[in-house]
Write an enzyme that holds these catalytic residues in place. Structure first.
Site, mmCIF file in Angstrom:
data_model
loop_
_atom_site.group_PDB
_atom_site.id
_atom_site.type_symbol
_atom_site.label_atom_id
_atom_site.label_comp_id
_atom_site.label_asym_id
_atom_site.label_seq_id
_atom_site.Cartn_x
_atom_site.Cartn_y
_atom_site.Cartn_z
ATOM 1 N N ASP A 52 0.830 -1.208 0.000
ATOM 2 C CA ASP A 52 0.000 0.000 0.000
ATOM 3 C C ASP A 52 0.862 1.254 0.000
ATOM 4 O O ASP A 52 0.357 2.369 -0.097
ATOM 5 C CB ASP A 52 -1.003 -0.003 1.153
ATOM 6 C CG ASP A 52 -0.369 -0.064 2.531
ATOM 7 O OD1 ASP A 52 0.870 -0.077 2.631
ATOM 8 O OD2 ASP A 52 -1.125 -0.110 3.532
ATOM 9 N N SER A 53 2.193 1.060 0.048
ATOM 10 C CA SER A 53 3.127 2.164 -0.162
ATOM 11 C C SER A 53 2.954 2.789 -1.531
ATOM 12 O O SER A 53 3.454 3.892 -1.781
ATOM 13 C CB SER A 53 4.575 1.672 0.009
ATOM 14 O OG SER A 53 4.805 0.482 -0.726
ATOM 15 N N ASP B 126 -1.105 -6.271 -0.485
ATOM 16 C CA ASP B 126 -1.156 -5.604 0.814
ATOM 17 C C ASP B 126 -2.583 -5.151 1.107
ATOM 18 O O ASP B 126 -3.166 -4.382 0.335
ATOM 19 C CB ASP B 126 -0.215 -4.393 0.784
ATOM 20 C CG ASP B 126 0.351 -4.056 2.140
ATOM 21 O OD1 ASP B 126 -0.009 -4.707 3.129
ATOM 22 O OD2 ASP B 126 1.180 -3.122 2.209
ATOM 23 N N LYS C 270 -0.932 -9.541 2.764
ATOM 24 C CA LYS C 270 -0.254 -9.075 3.977
ATOM 25 C C LYS C 270 -1.184 -8.147 4.739
ATOM 26 O O LYS C 270 -1.885 -7.337 4.128
ATOM 27 C CB LYS C 270 1.043 -8.322 3.650
ATOM 28 C CG LYS C 270 1.797 -7.850 4.906
ATOM 29 C CD LYS C 270 3.073 -7.112 4.560
ATOM 30 C CE LYS C 270 2.818 -5.701 4.087
ATOM 31 N NZ LYS C 270 2.258 -4.817 5.168
ATOM 32 N N GLU D 226 -1.333 -5.645 8.437
ATOM 33 C CA GLU D 226 -0.615 -5.051 9.560
ATOM 34 C C GLU D 226 -1.283 -5.431 10.876
ATOM 35 O O GLU D 226 -2.491 -5.680 10.939
ATOM 36 C CB GLU D 226 -0.573 -3.531 9.410
ATOM 37 C CG GLU D 226 0.211 -3.057 8.192
ATOM 38 C CD GLU D 226 0.307 -1.545 8.112
ATOM 39 O OE1 GLU D 226 -0.079 -0.863 9.097
ATOM 40 O OE2 GLU D 226 0.768 -1.037 7.074
ATOM 41 N N GLU E 296 9.167 -4.236 10.961
ATOM 42 C CA GLU E 296 9.556 -2.928 10.427
ATOM 43 C C GLU E 296 9.976 -1.977 11.534
ATOM 44 O O GLU E 296 9.267 -1.818 12.534
ATOM 45 C CB GLU E 296 8.412 -2.310 9.616
ATOM 46 C CG GLU E 296 8.788 -0.962 9.009
ATOM 47 C CD GLU E 296 7.806 -0.450 7.978
ATOM 48 O OE1 GLU E 296 8.024 0.653 7.454
ATOM 49 O OE2 GLU E 296 6.813 -1.158 7.693
#
Length: 263
Positions: A46-47, A85, A115, A117, A184
């Site tokens: 999502d970056s 993501d 993925k 978070e 991270e």
């Protein structure tokens, strides 16, 4: 036909002591190049909200945007595992919605895993997705979707209490069935302890050398963004300057009349 890497290959490489290589990509052409380098996995992060769409953080990324870019990456990938993501609020609001969104990454976009978070719901969501056939990579430490809560891009786990909390989170994701966990912005010694405590692979970004693998944002390692240089990244090329100079030369040749005659 070349066999695409699976979550089982991921674990086997880890068990054999082979470092895992993960990099982001967001479109077809970059996926072709990254996959040709035979990385183990390509994360459609999502970056892209920042690298591709010019926003200040990852929070505005939508499912439609993530699926759009993941489809393009999947079309350009034959070797590495493609991981989509899960964007902000795509999995926190309920198990059925999480399953619908995660399923779209696999069924519509061609990813092999997702993925997500860390959040309070993450273990339960992970277990539910895995039970329904969707491989899940977890993510603890600095989680960009919590940037407002953290007050910026800050190292996590610097004291014993927060380090213990990160270990607990990582183990909860492992217990829930995650096939790997991203660490991270975690102190190297904390990342090492977490890595040694888990059976599944850890993938570090700004978390020192002792993780089972590393992930980097493609734009950082290619030097594509001139004004953004994270401390944990290394630029292996300076493509912003190379692209600027190439287009500049093209522009000068057009203006002078050299192109297209001088091809």
């Amino acid at each position: 036909m070349e066999k695409q890497i699976t979550v089982h290959d991921f674990q086997q490489k880890c068990d054999q002591g082979e470092k895992l290589v993960v990099v982001t990509a967001y479109d077809y052409s970059m996926a072709l190049a990254v996959d040709a380098a035979e990385v183990d996995a390509i994360l459609v992060g999502d970056s892209l909200s920042m690298t591709m769409l010019g926003r200040s953080n990852t929070l505005p990324a939508t499912m439609d945007e993530m699926l759009h870019h993941t489809k393009a990456v999947a079309k350009g990938t034959k070797h590495g595992m493609v991981i989509g993501d899960m964007p902000f609020l795509s999995y926190q609001l309920g198990l059925e919605e999480a399953l619908d969104n995660a399923g779209a990454f696999l069924a519509e976009a061609g990813a092999q895993a997702v993925k997500l978070e860390w959040c309070p719901q993450a273990p339960g969501v992970t277990e539910f997705l895995v039970e329904n056939g969707i491989p899940v990579m977890g993510h603890v430490g600095f989680t960009p979707q919590h940037v407002n809560q953290f007050g910026g891009y800050r190292m996590q786990g610097k004291d014993s209490a927060s380090a213990a909390r990160l270990l607990k989170q990582a183990k909860a994701l492992e217990t829930a069935g995650a096939f790997a966990v991203v660490l991270e912005l975690v102190p190297a010694e904390v990342a090492k302890k977490i890595t040694n405590s888990l059976k599944i692979p850890t993938i570090g970004i700004g978390a020192g050398p002792d993780c089972d693998g590393q992930v980097q944002v493609l734009h950082d390692l290619l030097g594509l963004l001139p004004d953004f240089h994270p401390k944990h990244a290394k630029a292996y090329a300076r493509l912003f300057e190379a692209i600027r100079d190439a287009v500049g030369e093209y522009a000068r040749e057009v203006k002078s009349g050299k192109f297209p005659q001088g091809r």
